[in-house]
Design an enzyme around this catalytic site. Structure first.
Site, short mmCIF file in Angstrom:
data_model
loop_
_atom_site.label_atom_id
_atom_site.label_comp_id
_atom_site.label_asym_id
_atom_site.label_seq_id
_atom_site.Cartn_x
_atom_site.Cartn_y
_atom_site.Cartn_z
N GLU A 1 -9.28 -16.05 -2.56
CA GLU A 1 -7.94 -16.51 -2.21
C GLU A 1 -8.00 -17.75 -1.31
O GLU A 1 -7.12 -18.62 -1.40
CB GLU A 1 -7.16 -15.38 -1.55
CG GLU A 1 -6.83 -14.28 -2.55
CD GLU A 1 -6.17 -13.06 -1.93
OE1 GLU A 1 -5.01 -12.78 -2.25
OE2 GLU A 1 -6.84 -12.38 -1.11
N GLU B 1 -10.14 -6.00 -5.15
CA GLU B 1 -9.30 -5.10 -4.35
C GLU B 1 -8.85 -3.86 -5.12
O GLU B 1 -8.80 -2.75 -4.56
CB GLU B 1 -8.06 -5.85 -3.83
CG GLU B 1 -8.35 -6.86 -2.73
CD GLU B 1 -8.71 -8.23 -3.27
OE1 GLU B 1 -8.73 -9.18 -2.48
OE2 GLU B 1 -8.98 -8.35 -4.49
#
Length: 258
Positions: free
Chosen positions: A112, A132
């Protein structure tokens, strides 16, 4: 401009090369996983880039062996900063170009961070992924809306729901990576790209990027609210608690779907 080498605590080092600021994450024992101290250090380095008029461009790297493994799940990444948001960079309204120079892992929040940069140079041994979902969590530091900007929508959905890795070659083919280079050369190639950019008018380059960012990020305030809403729903689930526990206990999670 005179070259300088400045430490920001024990987490980040900055070096000025001409008009370029090189920001290096140096928590290598933890694969550059971001804790609260690193968030503050990255924020300070990005403030240096934003505030110094003699700095025209930044290069963000994790060194020759890794980029960043995302949030330190034991320590957490600390509070978002006022100017930079999560990790001190992913929520920042930057005025100057930032290039990610990626070697090795760029997982979760590390990926990210890459997506928050303007351009990406990756070594052929780079590893991109959003794992995740394998831990009962959700990628909530920008990937829910940025992944579909830098990658085709179906590829973004694939990464977010499977947790599988994206190779540098595929990332380049899809347009996310500007250049793939030999291992150990990402920083050098990123600096070469920075030289090309700094040979141009810094005012024109800066304003061109700001214009593009304002156009594509027109709905970012809503996107962050939506991301936070779904993150909170995931964090309230039994699956998230099981996924995190399984991660620390080094076992396969036992999902219940609740």
């Amino acid at each position: 401009m005179v070259d300088q080498d400045t430490p920001h605590g024990d987490r980040v080092r900055t070096e000025v090369i001409g008009h370029t600021l090189v920001v290096t994450m140096i928590r290598h024992a933890k694969r550059n996983a971001i804790d609260g101290h690193m968030t503050q250090a990255i924020d300070a380095a990005m403030n240096q880039l934003d505030d110094d008029p003699d700095l025209w461009i930044g290069v963000l790297t994790g060194g020759p062996d890794m980029f960043c493994a995302g949030t330190d799940m034991a320590a957490t990444s600390g509070r978002p900063t006022e100017r930079g948001g999560i990790y001190g960079v992913v929520g920042r309204q930057r005025a100057k170009p930032l290039i990610a120079a990626v070697e090795g892992v760029a997982f979760g929040g590390g990926f990210e961070v890459v997506m928050a940069c303007d351009m990406v140079v990756a070594a052929s041994n780079a590893r991109f992924g959003l794992p995740e979902v394998k831990r009962g969590l959700i990628a909530s530091s920008g990937a829910l809306f940025r992944a579909s900007r830098v990658l085709p929508l179906n590829v973004a959905k694939y990464l977010l729901t499977t947790g599988v890795e994206l190779s540098p070659a595929d990332a380049e083919r899809h347009g996310m990576v500007n250049e793939v280079c030999e291992p150990g050369q990402a920083l050098a190639r990123a600096l070469a790209l920075a030289d090309v950019i700094t040979a141009n008018s810094p005012v024109a380059a800066r304003l061109a990027l700001q214009a593009v960012d304002q156009i594509v990020a027109a709905n970012d305030d809503d996107a962050w609210v939506i991301s936070a809403n779904f993150r909170d729903q995931v964090m309230a689930s039994e699956d998230s608690k099981e996924g995190v526990a399984a991660f620390f206990e080094k076992r396969a999670p036992n999902w219940t779907g609740r």
